[in-house]
Design a protein around this motif. Structure first.
Motif, mmCIF file in Angstrom:
data_model
loop_
_atom_site.group_PDB
_atom_site.id
_atom_site.type_symbol
_atom_site.label_atom_id
_atom_site.label_comp_id
_atom_site.label_asym_id
_atom_site.label_seq_id
_atom_site.Cartn_x
_atom_site.Cartn_y
_atom_site.Cartn_z
ATOM 1 N N PHE A 68 46.320 25.813 -35.071
ATOM 2 C CA PHE A 68 47.187 25.415 -36.168
ATOM 3 C C PHE A 68 46.972 23.938 -36.444
ATOM 4 C CE2 PHE A 68 50.103 28.849 -34.435
ATOM 5 C CZ PHE A 68 49.816 29.745 -35.458
ATOM 6 N N PHE A 69 47.027 23.565 -37.712
ATOM 7 C CA PHE A 69 46.969 22.158 -38.120
ATOM 8 C C PHE A 69 48.403 21.748 -38.403
ATOM 9 C CE2 PHE A 69 46.236 18.391 -40.519
ATOM 10 C CZ PHE A 69 44.939 17.963 -40.241
ATOM 11 N N ARG B 135 55.457 19.856 -39.558
ATOM 12 C CA ARG B 135 55.282 21.242 -39.985
ATOM 13 C C ARG B 135 53.838 21.697 -39.816
ATOM 14 N NH1 ARG B 135 55.415 21.279 -46.526
ATOM 15 N NH2 ARG B 135 53.861 19.669 -46.827
ATOM 16 N N ILE B 136 53.684 23.000 -39.570
ATOM 17 C CA ILE B 136 52.371 23.626 -39.458
ATOM 18 C C ILE B 136 51.950 24.006 -40.871
ATOM 19 C CG2 ILE B 136 51.062 25.550 -38.496
ATOM 20 C CD1 ILE B 136 53.268 25.672 -36.267
ATOM 21 N N VAL B 137 50.748 23.540 -41.263
ATOM 22 C CA VAL B 137 50.335 23.710 -42.663
ATOM 23 C C VAL B 137 49.077 24.545 -42.856
ATOM 24 C CG1 VAL B 137 51.507 21.625 -43.448
ATOM 25 C CG2 VAL B 137 49.153 21.471 -42.617
ATOM 26 N N GLY B 138 48.329 24.826 -41.779
ATOM 27 C CA GLY B 138 47.096 25.570 -41.953
ATOM 28 C C GLY B 138 46.479 26.017 -40.648
ATOM 29 N N TRP C 75 45.037 11.460 -41.292
ATOM 30 C CA TRP C 75 44.123 12.587 -41.560
ATOM 31 C C TRP C 75 44.995 13.818 -41.759
ATOM 32 C CZ3 TRP C 75 39.173 13.044 -42.878
ATOM 33 C CH2 TRP C 75 38.572 14.302 -42.843
ATOM 34 N N GLY C 76 45.171 14.218 -42.989
ATOM 35 C CA GLY C 76 46.037 15.341 -43.299
ATOM 36 C C GLY C 76 45.265 16.610 -43.602
ATOM 37 N N TRP C 77 46.016 17.662 -43.850
ATOM 38 C CA TRP C 77 45.434 18.963 -44.147
ATOM 39 C C TRP C 77 44.523 18.893 -45.364
ATOM 40 C CZ3 TRP C 77 43.757 23.024 -42.108
ATOM 41 C CH2 TRP C 77 43.554 24.208 -42.807
ATOM 42 N N GLU C 78 44.924 18.167 -46.398
ATOM 43 C CA GLU C 78 44.077 18.045 -47.592
ATOM 44 C C GLU C 78 42.750 17.377 -47.250
ATOM 45 O OE1 GLU C 78 44.535 19.425 -50.628
ATOM 46 O OE2 GLU C 78 46.315 20.349 -49.748
ATOM 47 N N ASP C 79 42.773 16.391 -46.352
ATOM 48 C CA ASP C 79 41.531 15.749 -45.908
ATOM 49 C C ASP C 79 40.638 16.765 -45.209
ATOM 50 O OD1 ASP C 79 42.251 13.018 -46.670
ATOM 51 O OD2 ASP C 79 43.663 13.103 -44.992
ATOM 52 N N GLN C 80 41.255 17.584 -44.335
ATOM 53 C CA GLN C 80 40.489 18.595 -43.600
ATOM 54 C C GLN C 80 39.885 19.604 -44.568
ATOM 55 O OE1 GLN C 80 40.300 18.453 -40.009
ATOM 56 N NE2 GLN C 80 38.589 19.814 -40.403
#
Length: 138
Positions: free
Chosen positions: A49-50, A58-61, A13-18
């Motif tokens: 932080f995500f 790494r923190i991405v969002g 479950w990545g940032w793009e999924d979120q």
């Protein structure tokens, strides 16, 4: 308001999924008592932080807590709870674990000292520093 860090494997479950979810999503599947207890402390409106774990580190969002702790729908075991989170903003510049470790004012951050904990607190000072490094408003 309190601040947090949520770790996820980007291939699960990545940032793009979120981001693509476009609505709150359960932060389910956590099976660590300390991480669960951190979620029990969260209030609607808290930010986090995500963090992409494993290879990226790494923190991405930025996310927002949209629902307080409730039973985790992925298990019948009453011990496990989760919160719902929603995407708020992507970082302009993702912040790596190495970036965090090298910053003199982030040496006491849980991410530096207990990097395996999947849901962890972030201090207000840490929040402000990382948001600035990532190119977003605190």
């Amino acid at each position: 308001m309190a601040y947090w860090l949520f770790k996820s494997e980007p291939n699960t479950w990545g940032w793009e999924d979120q981001l693509n979810k476009g609505a709150p999503e359960e932060w389910d599947g956590v099976r660590n008592y300390q991480a669960r207890n951190n979620m029990r402390e969260m209030k609607v409106g808290d930010k986090g932080f995500f963090y992409h774990s494993v290879n990226e580190k790494r923190i991405v969002g930025v996310v927002r807590v949209a629902a307080e702790a409730h039973p985790d729908s992925t298990t019948d075991d009453e011990r496990w709870e989760c919160v719902d989170i929603e995407a708020v903003e992507s970082f302009v510049t993702p912040i790596t674990l190495e970036d965090v470790k090298q910053h003199p004012d982030l040496q006491d951050m849980v991410l530096v000292n207990n990097s395996r904990l999947s849901v962890q607190p972030v201090t207000e000072k840490e929040w402000e520093i990382i948001c600035k490094l990532g190119g977003v408003k605190p």
